[in-house]
Design a protein around this motif. Structure first.
Motif, PDB file in Angstrom:
ATOM      1  N   ASN A 192       0.809  -1.211   0.000  1.00  0.00           N
ATOM      2  CA  ASN A 192       0.000   0.000   0.000  1.00  0.00           C
ATOM      3  C   ASN A 192       0.844   1.263   0.000  1.00  0.00           C
ATOM      4  O   ASN A 192       1.950   1.265   0.516  1.00  0.00           O
ATOM      5  CB  ASN A 192      -0.869   0.030   1.267  1.00  0.00           C
ATOM      6  CG  ASN A 192      -1.811  -1.149   1.323  1.00  0.00           C
ATOM      7  OD1 ASN A 192      -2.465  -1.474   0.336  1.00  0.00           O
ATOM      8  ND2 ASN A 192      -1.877  -1.802   2.477  1.00  0.00           N
ATOM      9  N   PRO A 211       0.466   5.518   1.142  1.00  0.00           N
ATOM     10  CA  PRO A 211      -0.423   6.391   1.921  1.00  0.00           C
ATOM     11  C   PRO A 211      -1.079   7.438   1.024  1.00  0.00           C
ATOM     12  O   PRO A 211      -0.400   8.197   0.347  1.00  0.00           O
ATOM     13  CB  PRO A 211       0.541   7.038   2.917  1.00  0.00           C
ATOM     14  CG  PRO A 211       1.869   7.000   2.250  1.00  0.00           C
ATOM     15  CD  PRO A 211       1.884   5.812   1.345  1.00  0.00           C
ATOM     16  N   THR A 213       3.612   5.997  10.138  1.00  0.00           N
ATOM     17  CA  THR A 213       2.286   5.375  10.064  1.00  0.00           C
ATOM     18  C   THR A 213       1.315   6.404   9.483  1.00  0.00           C
ATOM     19  O   THR A 213       1.612   7.600   9.413  1.00  0.00           O
ATOM     20  CB  THR A 213       1.784   4.976  11.465  1.00  0.00           C
ATOM     21  OG1 THR A 213       1.593   6.174  12.226  1.00  0.00           O
ATOM     22  CG2 THR A 213       2.783   4.088  12.190  1.00  0.00           C
ATOM     23  N   THR A 214       0.132   5.921   9.090  1.00  0.00           N
ATOM     24  CA  THR A 214      -0.860   6.856   8.531  1.00  0.00           C
ATOM     25  C   THR A 214      -1.260   7.888   9.577  1.00  0.00           C
ATOM     26  O   THR A 214      -1.489   9.057   9.261  1.00  0.00           O
ATOM     27  CB  THR A 214      -2.132   6.109   8.056  1.00  0.00           C
ATOM     28  OG1 THR A 214      -2.571   5.252   9.107  1.00  0.00           O
ATOM     29  CG2 THR A 214      -1.858   5.297   6.820  1.00  0.00           C
ATOM     30  N   GLU A 215      -1.317   7.444  10.814  1.00  0.00           N
ATOM     31  CA  GLU A 215      -1.695   8.358  11.888  1.00  0.00           C
ATOM     32  C   GLU A 215      -0.650   9.475  12.060  1.00  0.00           C
ATOM     33  O   GLU A 215      -0.978  10.652  12.156  1.00  0.00           O
ATOM     34  CB  GLU A 215      -1.826   7.585  13.193  1.00  0.00           C
ATOM     35  CG  GLU A 215      -2.926   8.114  14.058  1.00  0.00           C
ATOM     36  CD  GLU A 215      -3.151   7.196  15.269  1.00  0.00           C
ATOM     37  OE1 GLU A 215      -2.249   6.408  15.594  1.00  0.00           O
ATOM     38  OE2 GLU A 215      -4.227   7.296  15.872  1.00  0.00           O
ATOM     39  N   SER A 240      -1.016  11.880   9.188  1.00  0.00           N
ATOM     40  CA  SER A 240      -2.184  12.755   9.366  1.00  0.00           C
ATOM     41  C   SER A 240      -1.880  13.860  10.378  1.00  0.00           C
ATOM     42  O   SER A 240      -2.198  15.037  10.156  1.00  0.00           O
ATOM     43  CB  SER A 240      -3.389  11.939   9.853  1.00  0.00           C
ATOM     44  OG  SER A 240      -3.818  11.061   8.845  1.00  0.00           O
ATOM     45  N   SER A 297      -8.325  15.119   3.819  1.00  0.00           N
ATOM     46  CA  SER A 297      -8.795  13.889   4.491  1.00  0.00           C
ATOM     47  C   SER A 297      -7.707  13.337   5.404  1.00  0.00           C
ATOM     48  O   SER A 297      -6.564  13.767   5.370  1.00  0.00           O
ATOM     49  CB  SER A 297      -9.136  12.834   3.434  1.00  0.00           C
ATOM     50  OG  SER A 297      -7.938  12.292   2.915  1.00  0.00           O
ATOM     51  N   GLU A 298      -8.078  12.359   6.223  1.00  0.00           N
ATOM     52  CA  GLU A 298      -7.076  11.567   6.941  1.00  0.00           C
ATOM     53  C   GLU A 298      -6.264  10.782   5.911  1.00  0.00           C
ATOM     54  O   GLU A 298      -6.751  10.502   4.811  1.00  0.00           O
ATOM     55  CB  GLU A 298      -7.779  10.559   7.884  1.00  0.00           C
ATOM     56  CG  GLU A 298      -8.542  11.192   9.031  1.00  0.00           C
ATOM     57  CD  GLU A 298      -7.638  11.920  10.027  1.00  0.00           C
ATOM     58  OE1 GLU A 298      -6.829  11.242  10.682  1.00  0.00           O
ATOM     59  OE2 GLU A 298      -7.734  13.172  10.127  1.00  0.00           O
ATOM     60  N   LYS A 304      -4.908   7.454   4.380  1.00  0.00           N
ATOM     61  CA  LYS A 304      -5.283   6.030   4.441  1.00  0.00           C
ATOM     62  C   LYS A 304      -4.467   5.231   3.420  1.00  0.00           C
ATOM     63  O   LYS A 304      -3.906   5.786   2.484  1.00  0.00           O
ATOM     64  CB  LYS A 304      -6.778   5.856   4.211  1.00  0.00           C
ATOM     65  CG  LYS A 304      -7.244   6.396   2.894  1.00  0.00           C
ATOM     66  CD  LYS A 304      -8.752   6.286   2.738  1.00  0.00           C
ATOM     67  CE  LYS A 304      -9.142   6.880   1.377  1.00  0.00           C
ATOM     68  NZ  LYS A 304     -10.547   7.205   1.257  1.00  0.00           N
ATOM     69  N   TRP A 305      -4.412   3.943   3.633  1.00  0.00           N
ATOM     70  CA  TRP A 305      -3.631   3.101   2.722  1.00  0.00           C
ATOM     71  C   TRP A 305      -4.379   2.839   1.435  1.00  0.00           C
ATOM     72  O   TRP A 305      -5.581   2.641   1.432  1.00  0.00           O
ATOM     73  CB  TRP A 305      -3.261   1.768   3.393  1.00  0.00           C
ATOM     74  CG  TRP A 305      -2.318   1.923   4.533  1.00  0.00           C
ATOM     75  CD1 TRP A 305      -2.565   1.627   5.830  1.00  0.00           C
ATOM     76  CD2 TRP A 305      -0.978   2.435   4.494  1.00  0.00           C
ATOM     77  NE1 TRP A 305      -1.470   1.914   6.608  1.00  0.00           N
ATOM     78  CE2 TRP A 305      -0.477   2.416   5.806  1.00  0.00           C
ATOM     79  CE3 TRP A 305      -0.148   2.916   3.468  1.00  0.00           C
ATOM     80  CZ2 TRP A 305       0.807   2.848   6.140  1.00  0.00           C
ATOM     81  CZ3 TRP A 305       1.124   3.351   3.786  1.00  0.00           C
ATOM     82  CH2 TRP A 305       1.593   3.311   5.105  1.00  0.00           C
TER      83      TRP A 305
END
Lengths: 497, 497
Positions: free
Chosen positions: A91, A93, A122-124, A127, A146-147, A149-150
């Motif tokens: 994936n 991001p 990480t995605t977090e 963000s 947006s946040e 995400k993968w």
């Protein structure tokens, strides 16, 4: 060695202009405006690519009689990628602008704006960074993002007319097909280890925002060799074989170091704890770059990846990097990956086929050492590294091993039976070399045209030819000319190979 | 020449067994049960395919100095297929069982059940036939079948994360990429006609029900050459060139005839009205099959397609068919298509790029003559045509031009310095030939193993070798052995090429 950004862009522009004009490559479907991440090879690029691939085969296959090449499909059923983990883990991001709906890669977005490495976040974390730094949409300048995400990078394919039930994917790496083939090839080649399975073929990745020319393509060619071996033998090598390489010095950038060092194989094995089989293949790879491709030593290095950078299934992972001015410094063009039994184990589990072998009086799943090369990246690297500007000409100072054309043949003038004689010479050479015949324009312009595409040798038939059956060989880099009898020409040129 | 169906199946089974066991090819992702329409080449199949492709290149490129090979992407943007007509017209007739929801090809369904040709029928005609004859679902036997409707055979690809807006397709024929490249290549090769652009590459078709092994694959390799030329010159050939071929006899099955006839080029041009450029390329193709691939004459024919069979843009279309017992008789393996200016005209219109050239003092869109070969079909044809069973052995009587391995080298026994001598011979030959070294088992078994994969020559080092430095060359078909001095071995073998 770094040149300034402005100069790098100028160099990139100049190479690109030659590449397009002379038929090396161009954006796919260029007449429709092209598509990001897709390039097509023209006749010169194809000739170069074919030579590179042939060189790769002959170099790496010379190492062992039990290495073979196969050609699998590019489309593989979804089960393969469930087993390999690509469906879950392969994936990138993704972030979307909620105002203009533009979608782009969050890690690149952070790297471009904050000048920090984001690949391992990480995605977090991404963000949070984007929020904290109030980054704005690169297209419409909105803060409303947006946040992260993968986004799975494989291209899904639906087979037949049966709807969603029969799913497959374009393969994101050629390696998987070698694991699928292992059982058949092991049996067909009479059950011996080590066994090498090579694939030179296409891989496909749905990059969110492809860029950097040949360095992030959506469709690209890989040359990969999977060496299946007994893990108990990873640090065993024939005494003679080890003796031959133990003093050879590898150009290395380990994680702990800040500068590149030359380290002998002996030390690499003892201090860096790299097993002998791994070291032996590093030697082979370094020789490929320095001796076959003639890459200057200071432009080449092995770089050890950090724990976070490397895939979890790679126990040892060093990249091969070349220093490319047009791309901004050292970039990955190949890698050596000790993938352990991760892949075969996964496929055994999911396919419920027995992938164990019996060898050395025991039953086990072979381990895999992977040599992985991005062919297009390497082709671009050659263009970058061999490009030169001189007072009166621009040239690619390609060695004979990779030049699209080996030899050009010219009659000095278009009369006095010179063209006939030149065609004779052309016919003499074309069995053993890729030759190009040219009788148009002045001899100077003809030399320039060949310089521009990096033809190592030009042969000219002149007035003296009719007298003593001699011709001149002119060498690309030095522009020096040498007179040779036609009778010995073929031998002379073969010696240059 | 036809053999009975039962024998054909037996032959197919025997070839398939060898093919799997020895590593020619196998169903892709076989450990997961495979997928209909996908095959992967093992090491022997790959070696054979590479040889075939190299032979194709050298044969067809020898015809003209202005022919070039390119390598495009397999994924092309949707605009390309709007222009080419594939998005609208590249369809197969689909029918669905309303009871069990099985979907299948309506034309094949009719052909199998009613034994009539259905390829040229409209969807309405097919629906009517199915209703009238009360055909039932081949899976659940229900009468409740849908109307026949068209199903597009391309694999759609969505690029990036942008959703439906950025559509592309896997190319269903390599040809389109040559038309996209035409402008660039014409300019890069200094604006001369005729210009040939060749691609050996993958094509992808979402067959509803793939079958007949290598004859209806979903992923396959094409070798295609597009010759761009001035339409005013289609019937003009250099006098000498025409004289050379005018008496050559083509093996032809015109639409009006029921039996194959040998027709001279002269007659083909005058009576069948095929233009000289077309005839010249027929000669080239026939020579490729008869002289290079060594196909027996009675197994080869050109077949003219009917108006209904051929694509509307093909003004002239003859298929090359080979008589293949395992597939049920004469089957298409290649085609020669006069596509006029259809493709470039379509791309000029849709791309709004000027694809006219200036040549012979006029401005025009070049016409195209296409030579199109299905590589996998040809590989299968070679397996079928050269397979032989004899009392003591089965063999593929491959010529040296297509055999996966050229030469096997054996020490008669594993002692008395024979293995060392054999390795010397192996090293002597491996520069010019693909060689295989084998010292395991009796000499008889080693010969059988090579026979089974069609190795044309086996060289054995025996007792006499140490005395007079001679070895034996054993020929595949005759099994005859000849004694040759090692000193002249290489020359001797090169003469057999």
């Amino acid at each position: 060695m770094r040149i300034k950004k402005k100069e790098a862009i100028a160099k990139l522009d100049k190479i690109t202009a030659i590449v397009l004009k002379r038929g090396f490559f161009w954006p796919t479907a260029e007449i429709y405006g092209g598509k990001a991440g897709f390039y097509s090879y023209g006749h010169l690029g194809k000739a170069m690519k074919q030579k590179f691939e042939q060189l790769w085969r002959s170099h790496f296959f010379s190492n062992c009689k039990n290495y073979y090449e196969i050609e699998p499909s590019s489309i593989l059923p979804e089960q393969v990628f469930i087993a390999s983990g690509h469906l879950e883990h392969f994936n990138d991001p993704l972030i979307e602008c909620k105002t203009c709906h533009f979608r782009f890669r969050a890690d690149q977005f952070i790297e471009d704006n904050l000048k920090i490495k984001a690949e391992e976040l990480t995605t977090e974390e991404m963000s949070n960074l984007i929020r904290k730094n109030k980054l704005k949409c690169p297209k419409c300048n909105s803060w409303h993002l947006s946040e992260v995400k993968w986004f799975n990078m494989m291209f899904p394919i639906t087979l037949g007319a049966a709807g969603v039930k029969d799913l497959a994917h374009l393969t994101p790496e050629t390696a998987q097909a070698s694991y699928l083939a292992f059982k058949r090839e092991f049996e067909a080649t009479r059950k011996k280890l080590p066994l090498g399975i090579a694939i030179i073929g296409k891989a496909f990745r749905n990059e969110i925002s492809p860029r950097q020319l040949f360095f992030r393509l959506r469709e690209f060619t890989q040359a990969e060799l999977q060496i299946f071996f007994d893990p108990d033998e990873i640090n065993k090598l024939e005494k003679e074989e080890w003796k031959e390489i133990s003093k050879y010095r590898l150009i290395m950038l380990p994680q702990k170091e800040k500068k590149v060092k030359e380290i002998s194989c002996e030390e690499t094995n003892k201090k860096l704890k790299l097993p002998k089989l791994y070291v032996k293949n590093m030697v082979l790879v370094q020789k490929f770059y320095l001796e076959k491709l003639k890459i200057p030593k200071n432009m080449f290095r092995f770089r050890e990846l950090s724990e976070k950078e490397k895939a979890f299934y790679n126990k040892i992972h060093w990249d091969i990097e070349l220093n490319l001015e047009t791309i901004g410094g050292f970039k990955e063009v190949a890698g050596i990956h000790y993938r352990t039994d991760h892949d075969l184990l996964g496929h055994e589990k999911h396919s419920k086929q027995n992938l164990h072998v019996f060898w050395n009086n025991k039953k086990f799943i072979p381990h895999v050492l992977e040599l992985s090369f991005g062919v297009d990246r390497n082709i671009w690297a050659l263009m970058d590294l061999f490009y030169k500007e001189e007072k009166e000409r621009t040239l690619f100072s390609f060695p004979l091993t990779v030049s699209p054309i080996d030899i050009a043949v010219f009659p000095l003038v278009n009369r006095e039976s010179m063209p006939e004689k030149a065609k004779e010479v052309y016919n003499l050479l074309k069995q053993d070399f890729s030759c190009f015949y040219d009788e148009t324009d002045s001899i100077g312009r003809r030399y320039r045209r060949q310089d521009e595409i990096g033809t190592p040798y030009c042969i000219t038939i002149d007035n003296q030819t009719s007298k003593d059956n001699s011709v001149t060989i002119r060498e690309l880099n030095s522009m020096e000319q040498k007179r040779v009898k036609i009778g010995t020409l073929l031998v002379e040129l073969k010696n240059l190979k």
